[in-house]
Motif scaffolding. Structure first.
Motif, PDB file in Angstrom:
ATOM      1  N   PRO A 146      81.146 -24.963  24.675  1.00 17.71           N
ATOM      2  CA  PRO A 146      81.026 -25.327  26.090  1.00 17.71           C
ATOM      3  C   PRO A 146      82.287 -25.100  26.909  1.00 17.71           C
ATOM      4  O   PRO A 146      82.358 -25.542  28.054  1.00 17.71           O
ATOM      5  N   ASN A 147      83.260 -24.400  26.351  1.00 22.04           N
ATOM      6  CA  ASN A 147      84.575 -24.276  26.966  1.00 22.04           C
ATOM      7  C   ASN A 147      84.719 -22.935  27.692  1.00 22.04           C
ATOM      8  O   ASN A 147      84.831 -21.892  27.048  1.00 22.04           O
ATOM      9  N   PRO A 148      84.722 -22.910  29.029  1.00 24.26           N
ATOM     10  CA  PRO A 148      84.744 -21.631  29.746  1.00 24.26           C
ATOM     11  C   PRO A 148      85.876 -20.695  29.337  1.00 24.26           C
ATOM     12  O   PRO A 148      85.642 -19.492  29.151  1.00 24.26           O
ATOM     13  N   VAL A 149      87.110 -21.204  29.190  1.00 21.52           N
ATOM     14  CA  VAL A 149      88.236 -20.299  28.904  1.00 21.52           C
ATOM     15  C   VAL A 149      88.097 -19.619  27.549  1.00 21.52           C
ATOM     16  O   VAL A 149      88.645 -18.532  27.339  1.00 21.52           O
ATOM     17  N   PHE A 150      87.354 -20.232  26.630  1.00 20.97           N
ATOM     18  CA  PHE A 150      87.166 -19.645  25.307  1.00 20.97           C
ATOM     19  C   PHE A 150      86.441 -18.301  25.394  1.00 20.97           C
ATOM     20  O   PHE A 150      86.669 -17.407  24.570  1.00 20.97           O
ATOM     21  N   TRP A 151      85.578 -18.152  26.404  1.00 19.30           N
ATOM     22  CA  TRP A 151      84.692 -16.997  26.484  1.00 19.30           C
ATOM     23  C   TRP A 151      85.192 -15.885  27.396  1.00 19.30           C
ATOM     24  O   TRP A 151      84.584 -14.808  27.451  1.00 19.30           O
ATOM     25  N   ILE A 152      86.267 -16.116  28.103  1.00 18.81           N
ATOM     26  CA  ILE A 152      86.737 -15.109  29.054  1.00 18.81           C
ATOM     27  C   ILE A 152      87.162 -13.837  28.318  1.00 18.81           C
ATOM     28  O   ILE A 152      87.878 -13.885  27.320  1.00 18.81           O
ATOM     29  N   CYS A 153      86.705 -12.709  28.842  1.00 23.23           N
ATOM     30  CA  CYS A 153      87.075 -11.406  28.288  1.00 23.23           C
ATOM     31  C   CYS A 153      87.218 -10.421  29.447  1.00 23.23           C
ATOM     32  O   CYS A 153      87.039 -10.785  30.612  1.00 23.23           O
ATOM     33  N   GLU A 154      87.508  -9.171  29.144  1.00 21.19           N
ATOM     34  CA  GLU A 154      87.779  -8.189  30.188  1.00 21.19           C
ATOM     35  C   GLU A 154      86.577  -7.902  31.069  1.00 21.19           C
ATOM     36  O   GLU A 154      86.732  -7.405  32.188  1.00 21.19           O
ATOM     37  N   THR A 155      85.377  -8.201  30.576  1.00 21.38           N
ATOM     38  CA  THR A 155      84.173  -7.938  31.369  1.00 21.38           C
ATOM     39  C   THR A 155      83.667  -9.176  32.109  1.00 21.38           C
ATOM     40  O   THR A 155      82.596  -9.138  32.705  1.00 21.38           O
ATOM     41  N   SER A 156      84.426 -10.267  32.077  1.00 19.32           N
ATOM     42  CA  SER A 156      84.008 -11.492  32.772  1.00 19.32           C
ATOM     43  C   SER A 156      83.960 -11.254  34.286  1.00 19.32           C
ATOM     44  O   SER A 156      84.721 -10.437  34.822  1.00 19.32           O
ATOM     45  N   PRO A 157      83.074 -11.961  34.984  1.00 20.90           N
ATOM     46  CA  PRO A 157      82.938 -11.747  36.432  1.00 20.90           C
ATOM     47  C   PRO A 157      84.210 -12.137  37.187  1.00 20.90           C
ATOM     48  O   PRO A 157      84.912 -13.085  36.798  1.00 20.90           O
ATOM     49  N   PRO A 158      84.530 -11.433  38.264  1.00 22.38           N
ATOM     50  CA  PRO A 158      85.627 -11.849  39.132  1.00 22.38           C
ATOM     51  C   PRO A 158      85.447 -13.301  39.571  1.00 22.38           C
ATOM     52  O   PRO A 158      84.315 -13.743  39.825  1.00 22.38           O
TER      53      PRO A 158
END
Length: 291
Positions: free
Chosen positions: A210-222
């Motif tokens: 449930p942790n947003p920062v865990f999932w951030i990658c180069e294709t994450s939305p602006p």
């Protein structure tokens, strides 16, 4: 009551009666209230469609806060109307979702509700003559859900890739950090964040899912974020943690601070400042996409 507030409330009252909201010379919207996007009584949204527009640029999905267990879409009705004045060529969907209780969980129900609402809107997009491209705008818990839906790839969400941008307003972005554990209702969130009976990958923990920062990658939305410099609920340190991960992954982002606490973001002049920054941010994204 300010004159603008009076004008908008009057316009909404007239609009509800006529099924149209008039917000000025160039901003007029057809209204559908409490539209069901699912079978649960809480799965409702208010839909505002631009009237007499040849081109509709996309769809704002508005997601309210309330600690994942309270609040409803009416909390953001006035801000939605203010946004509509600035963005007369966008569709707006102000949504409710299933709230967590002592006997139910935040996830995956609430992100699945976002997906169900987007599914409904994708099907409506042909009728509305607009692109099924979404800007998720949430405040507090709604901002967490907006980020999690846009970043997270674990849940079986069909429309995540259609998220064009995220507007994060005072949202908790790193749930595993010590500053979030000071949240006044942390014990409820910890117990009810995720339904452990639902199957999940064994190599990802229930604290990471449930942790947003865990999932951030180069294709994450602006992502454009807005945090208060005196927020006692979601501290400014959450902004810095989010920014750091977005930078690491080279995700297009902007972050702004407002003068005030957790509930002051939609008060003048903070509200109009944010609306103007959202407008500029989306124009930059559109310009980049056309290059």
């Amino acid at each position: 009551m300010t004159f603008l507030y009076f004008l908008l409330i009057c316009s909404l009252w007239i609009g509800c009666k006529e099924k149209t909201v008039h917000l000025g010379e160039n901003a007029s919207f057809n209204v559908e209230e409490n539209v069901s996007y699912g079978n649960d009584a809480q799965q409702k949204l208010d839909l505002y469609t631009p009237d007499n527009r040849d081109t509709i640029k996309g769809i704002f999905v508005i997601i309210h806060g309330g600690g994942w267990k309270g609040g409803d879409k009416t909390n953001l009705t006035f801000f939605t109307l203010s946004m509509m004045k600035k963005f007369p060529d966008y569709v707006f969907a102000n949504m409710d979702y299933r709230l967590a209780t002592d006997h139910s969980f935040i996830l995956p129900d609430q992100t699945h509700d976002i997906d169900s609402a987007l599914d409904f809107l994708v099907k409506k997009s042909a009728e509305m003559k607009c692109k099924p491209e979404f800007i998720l705008l949430g405040n507090s818990a709604g901002a967490h859900l907006s980020m999690l839906y846009g970043y997270n790839s674990i849940f079986d969400d069909k429309h995540r890739t259609k998220v064009k941008a995220i507007v994060n307003i005072v949202g908790p972005a790193d749930l595993n950090s010590s500053d979030f554990r000071k949240y006044f209702d942390y014990s409820f969130v910890e117990k009810h964040m995720i339904d452990s009976s639902k199957p999940t990958p064994t190599d990802i923990t229930n604290t990471d899912i449930p942790n947003p920062v865990f999932w951030i990658c180069e294709t994450s939305p602006p992502t454009i974020s807005y945090y208060g410099n005196r927020d006692q609920v979601i501290p400014l340190s959450q902004m810095k943690k989010l920014d750091s991960v977005l930078i690491q992954n080279k995700v297009k982002y902007e972050t702004y601070e407002f003068n005030g606490g957790h509930l002051d973001w939609d008060k003048a002049p903070n509200d109009q400042f944010l609306i103007n920054k959202i407008d500029a941010f989306l124009k930059k994204i559109d310009k980049k996409q056309t290059l």
